[in-house]
Design a protein around this motif. Sequence first.
Motif, short mmCIF file in Angstrom:
data_model
loop_
_atom_site.label_atom_id
_atom_site.label_comp_id
_atom_site.label_asym_id
_atom_site.label_seq_id
_atom_site.Cartn_x
_atom_site.Cartn_y
_atom_site.Cartn_z
N CYS A 32 62.82 83.15 37.60
CA CYS A 32 62.72 82.00 36.70
C CYS A 32 61.33 81.37 36.76
O CYS A 32 60.83 80.87 35.75
CB CYS A 32 63.80 80.97 37.05
SG CYS A 32 65.48 81.55 36.72
N LYS A 43 70.04 74.05 40.67
CA LYS A 43 69.15 72.90 40.88
C LYS A 43 67.84 73.35 41.53
O LYS A 43 66.75 72.93 41.13
CB LYS A 43 69.84 71.87 41.76
CG LYS A 43 68.97 70.67 42.12
CD LYS A 43 69.68 69.72 43.05
CE LYS A 43 68.76 68.58 43.48
NZ LYS A 43 67.54 69.07 44.17
N ASN A 48 65.72 75.12 38.99
CA ASN A 48 65.16 74.15 38.05
C ASN A 48 63.99 73.40 38.69
O ASN A 48 62.93 73.21 38.07
CB ASN A 48 66.25 73.17 37.62
CG ASN A 48 65.74 72.15 36.61
OD1 ASN A 48 65.27 72.51 35.54
ND2 ASN A 48 65.81 70.88 36.96
#
Length: 815
Positions: A572, A651, A654
């Motif tokens: 990510c 979380k 992110n």
Amino acid sequence: EYSAFSDIPEESLAKVLTYLTLIPRARQPGVKFIIILDRRLDTWTSIKTALARIAASFPGNLHLVLVLRPTSFFQRTVTDLGFRFSQEDFMLKMPVVMLSSVTDLLRYIDENQLTSEFGGTLDYCHSDWIVLRTVIESFAVTVKDIAQMLQAFGTELAETELPDEGTAIVHLLSTHTDKYKKLKAIWSVSKEGRHLLASLEASGREEDSLWDIRLDWETVQRLLAQLRDMESAFDGFFEKHHLKLQQYLQLLRYEHSFQEVRPTLYIVSLSGETLTQTEQTLRDLDSLEAHAQEMARVQTVILHGHQLAACHHYAMALIMQRCNELRHRCDTLSKALRAKHTHLSQAYQLLLRLDQAQSWCDDGAYLLAQQLVEKFQSKEGAQAALKDIDRFLEGAPSLLNSGPDLLAMEFESVLTPERQHTAVQEMIHNRQVCLRKLADKHVRPIQLVAPRPENPPRSKSPLFSPKHGPLALCLHSHVMRELIETERVYVEELLSVLLGYRGEMENPGLSGLLPPILQSKKDILFGNMPEIYNFHSRVFLQDLEGCLETPEGVGACFLERKENFQVYECYCQNKSRSESLWRQFSDCAFFQECQKKLEHKLGLDSYLLKPVQRLTKYQLLLKELLKYSPGGCEGTSELQGALAAMLDLLKSVNDSMHQIAITGYQGELSDLGRVLMQGSFSVWISHKKGPTRMKELARFKPMQRHLFLYERALLFCKRREEHGEGADKTPSYSFKHCLKMSAVGITENVKGDVKKFEIWYSGREEVYLVQAPTVEVKMAWLNDLRRILTNQQKLLKGLDVTHITLQSTPNKELV
């Protein structure tokens, strides 16, 4: 001394003089030339002509021209007069000295540099010198020709287009090897060079005083060294070329084997509707599994591929992709065969029981039809009929006694909704009630007969109690199947991307469609997708499939692999770089060709998004599983832990994606530890020291800051976003300030606002008043800050550091 000097053609004279000034001893730096012009038996006219031609044609650094003038009285007199009048013309072009006798030469040249006819001691034979120079230059020309032949052969090898057929490659190998052997035969010329070198060495030892041969020896030595270097380079080049051709032949044969076995790794559709059909299908499946011994050939191809890779084959990446594809297809086929066999076996057992039940039902219907109603009117007739029914019921198949719920649980994957046996059971039950009523009319007192239970008590499942109900069981099973089936699809999609796009970047056939810059940036475009695929295909999918029989273990399955899911964080973090690269080359013909081959309806960018979507899907599926699991049952707590772990991972991912957008920080963010929290806050700052005290004024004008909490530091950044067309919508964070956690303290409650708390630094030298968007956000941050400070205090206590303490104040300050 050549009297016909003036008759030599200008072109020939220029060639001779150029040659003499270019031989090795004339190439030494600083060399100057002296010309002796012997005209003792000639005339002044000849001298004048020779001097003029020398001045016009000599290409070297001319130091002196010594002229032995004519010896006859008349010609000497004419020469002296002519030279006197012409001396100035000649001296402007070259220095000329007129000599009366040979002995005068010794004033200018050493006697060992002069031959005997000029009064010197140099034993020089011009014909021998010509022979020597001819041999040396012939050898040099031969070396040059060899170099040109090698270059031409090397160009031919480099430009040869490799065929796509094995026999053509074998022929090419044979042809090139024959040419190589013929060229190697040329190296026999080195023997001539070595003989020449030995001859020069012998001459140098025996006749060292005659004339200097050192430079000739060095020339031959240099040519021999050049010949050796060319031979070594040529051998190395051909060895590499030959190895490449052999490896290319190996690759062609391996590809042929791969294409041969690849179609065998597909399972055909096998099914059965009736007992006979299912039994025959099972036999077909057994024969198919026997035929699947073909997979032994596949394993041989895989082993061959690993052997080629172990030998450092130049197409190692492509070969390993083929091996991985074959291994994956073998595993998929084996699993499919096992699953199909299990399914068909269970269906066969169910159909067998249903066949027995159907036969029993037919017999029951026949029994009821044979019982005549007029015989029931008597007590004995009714009791006899009841006994017949009771005896018949005792032989009922176990399938009918199990009940529909247990049947649904035992044969969930193959059970159809048809339950025809219930109608016969209901008919028998009604007949029993009727017969008992008739029997009771004739028999006093009434004898109570304990009724047979319609269904035995259902055994409890590890995950579900009877109170939970069949509907929840069905829904839970549906979610489990969705989890496993979507996992299989996910693994297949990852493999198709890695083989159909990333792997094709190594395909020489598509190199013309691939921009060169993409070849070196595939790790940016695909990130660590290979690592994600290996985890899911080799580990996690097998774990989930193992939960089919024990669904209560699915939560533990996620918890045991919690650390492995950290690979998504790296993927990510790279996603923005990957998307930027895709936007640059999305219209590339290479991607369009790959999509066409894969028959994908969507482009590569949609498949690059799959890992992010899959990570989000897990927490939704876990919530569904938890929803249909009763509290307190086995596996429920692990499901809750798995859900919490997946939410924490989301979380963390992110937070880390926000972290990579930080700009302006001087240092390595990795030195600050793992990022724990991030978010936007209103911040007021006051300083204890300084030329001005802005504490009161500053509190009326908060700054908007984005805070990043690390294990060892707290970063204050300013969020920035670009607007307008073509602007990058991803926000960036300009670094403003860093607080080391070792010098941080907090005040949890601030009067006047429940959403505010204080962060102070270095004994309140700096105080940061922070306002969270909600009370919940504030408490979450305080919990993590408290935990970091408490851990620091424990660590310092362990190191016997006593000057830092954990203090609790009415305002809950923590340092």
